[in-house]
Scaffold this motif. Structure first.
Motif, PDB file in Angstrom:
ATOM      1  N   PHE A   1      15.925  28.929  47.847  1.00  0.00           N
ATOM      2  CA  PHE A   1      15.278  28.424  46.649  1.00  0.00           C
ATOM      3  C   PHE A   1      14.163  29.379  46.273  1.00  0.00           C
ATOM      4  O   PHE A   1      13.245  29.630  47.066  1.00  0.00           O
ATOM      5  CB  PHE A   1      14.697  27.016  46.878  1.00  0.00           C
TER       6      PHE A   1
ATOM      7  N   HIS B   1      13.012  22.092  47.131  1.00  0.00           N
ATOM      8  CA  HIS B   1      13.995  22.593  48.092  1.00  0.00           C
ATOM      9  C   HIS B   1      14.645  21.426  48.840  1.00  0.00           C
ATOM     10  O   HIS B   1      15.839  21.454  49.154  1.00  0.00           O
ATOM     11  CB  HIS B   1      13.328  23.554  49.072  1.00  0.00           C
TER      12      HIS B   1
ATOM     13  N   LEU C   1      20.986  28.232  51.884  1.00  0.00           N
ATOM     14  CA  LEU C   1      20.546  27.330  50.817  1.00  0.00           C
ATOM     15  C   LEU C   1      19.140  27.757  50.406  1.00  0.00           C
ATOM     16  O   LEU C   1      18.148  27.127  50.763  1.00  0.00           O
ATOM     17  CB  LEU C   1      20.563  25.879  51.302  1.00  0.00           C
TER      18      LEU C   1
ATOM     19  N   TRP D   1      23.173  19.237  49.056  1.00  0.00           N
ATOM     20  CA  TRP D   1      24.079  19.933  49.982  1.00  0.00           C
ATOM     21  C   TRP D   1      24.615  18.976  51.037  1.00  0.00           C
ATOM     22  O   TRP D   1      25.811  18.985  51.357  1.00  0.00           O
ATOM     23  CB  TRP D   1      23.349  21.098  50.644  1.00  0.00           C
TER      24      TRP D   1
ATOM     25  N   ARG E   1      17.433  20.001  46.864  1.00  0.00           N
ATOM     26  CA  ARG E   1      18.623  20.839  46.993  1.00  0.00           C
ATOM     27  C   ARG E   1      19.319  20.581  48.329  1.00  0.00           C
ATOM     28  O   ARG E   1      20.548  20.559  48.415  1.00  0.00           O
ATOM     29  CB  ARG E   1      18.228  22.311  46.851  1.00  0.00           C
TER      30      ARG E   1
END
Length: 362
Positions: free
Chosen positions: A58, A73, A56, A80, A76
């Motif tokens: 960024f 981040h 994941l 997730w 994000r």
């Protein structure tokens, strides 16, 4: 089934990814489901079979995003997590960037922050007040794991009080190391340094000076990458270049450790000092600087004589010669605290318990 999530800055070089993957392997053997989330697109290691690996990453664009990269981040990460079909019984974030991100996410109050370098080392150099404020923001009132007791002591001295704390060292899989350490190497009668060549922390300058003053006849093998050109130049200037052999990074360093007379570490600071425990598993004595925070917790009992004070290169050299002349006997009890079974028990304890009480101020 117990579901465990490990966050990490990356799965690239360094000791942290190796430790995380080893721990995942151990916990899966105990029937746990393990997910590893890397916050960078850097996965250099083969993941253990059965582990669920995700990336994941960024990449910020422009100054505005750079200044808000942790929060962006974290958003994000929240997306997730919402997409996952399972919830996690234990969440452990490893290393600085992951700590910054998770503290801004929906997991901030329940994740354990695993500190892998001594917090006091972050205060070296300039901007100490700003760095101290950052440490307090990260760890005060949070759940904190330290891979050595010295790290937790550093937090206490800085008046940073976690909500909960626990010390759990790294996993050292003695069986796996010993299965690969007996491969022959093309050298005999030598001492060895294993690790990254980095003058700031690892202090290869102190190592080379101690080696020169030790008077030992054994060659010094250097296993690791980093500042190789600078280290070569220093060896030339000290007149020891004909006896120092640079081997670069080795996929399997354990045979070089097993066949060595002695492993030497000259660091200014360590997180845990993994190479020390690995050397003991290989049956090879260690001489190390008594730096914060791991070596003194590994070299216990009669092995405490293998420690020398910082900034005493001559004594480090003398101790090298003494241990070659009269090496201590390394026994399984010297590394029993790092067995996979023992470490897995301590992580599974966190699933159902709240760790230790807050650290009291002195």
């Amino acid at each position: 089934m117990t579901h465990i999530l490990f966050l990490t800055d990356h799965l690239g070089g360094g000791g942290a990814p190796i430790s995380i993957l080893a721990l995942a392997n151990v916990l899966m053997a105990r029937g746990c489901s393990v997910t590893i989330l890397s916050l960078q697109d850097k996965v250099w290691h083969e993941p253990p079979e059965g582990a669920d690996i995700h990336v994941l990453s960024f990449a910020y664009r422009g100054l505005w995003q750079k200044l808000r990269r942790y929060r962006l981040h974290a958003r994000r990460l929240n997306v997730w997590l919402a997409s996952q079909s399972r919830s996690f019984d234990l969440v452990v974030a490893n290393s600085h960037y992951s700590h910054q991100v998770i503290n801004r996410s929906c997991l901030a109050d329940r994740a354990w922050l695993c500190i892998r370098t001594d917090p006091a080392a972050d205060l070296m150099g300039s901007h100490r007040p700003r760095r101290l404020a950052r440490l307090r923001h990260l760890y005060h009132g949070r759940k904190v794991l330290g891979i050595s007791s010295g790290m937790l002591d550093s937090l206490r001295q800085l008046e940073i009080v976690p909500a909960q704390w626990r010390m759990i060292p790294n996993v050292i899989d003695a069986h796996a190391i010993q299965a690969t350490m007996r491969v022959p190497v093309p050298y005999e009668d030598y001492i060895v340094y294993v690790g990254r060549l980095e003058r700031r922390q690892k202090r290869y300058d102190r190592l080379f000076y101690a080696y020169k003053t030790s008077g030992v006849s054994q060659r010094l093998l250097v296993v690791g990458d980093g500042e190789i050109d600078e280290a070569r130049a220093l060896a030339v200037s000290l007149g020891i270049s004909d006896r120092v052999i640079f081997l670069g990074k080795q996929a399997n360093p354990y045979p070089y450790m097993h066949h060595a007379r002695l492993l030497v570490l000259a660091s200014d600071y360590e997180g845990f000092g993994r190479v020390i425990a690995e050397s003991l598993v290989c049956g090879t004595p260690v001489v190390s600087t008594d730096c914060p925070s791991g070596p003194r917790e590994i070299l216990l009992g009669e092995l405490a004589e293998c420690l020398v004070p910082l900034d005493n290169g001559e004594l480090l050299g003398r101790r090298m010669a003494e241990l070659i002349e009269k090496p201590p006997v390394i026994r399984p009890a010297h590394y029993a605290a790092y067995t996979p079974e023992h470490i897995a028990d301590q992580y599974l304890y966190l699933v159902n318990r709240d760790g230790e009480p807050p650290m009291a101020k002195e």
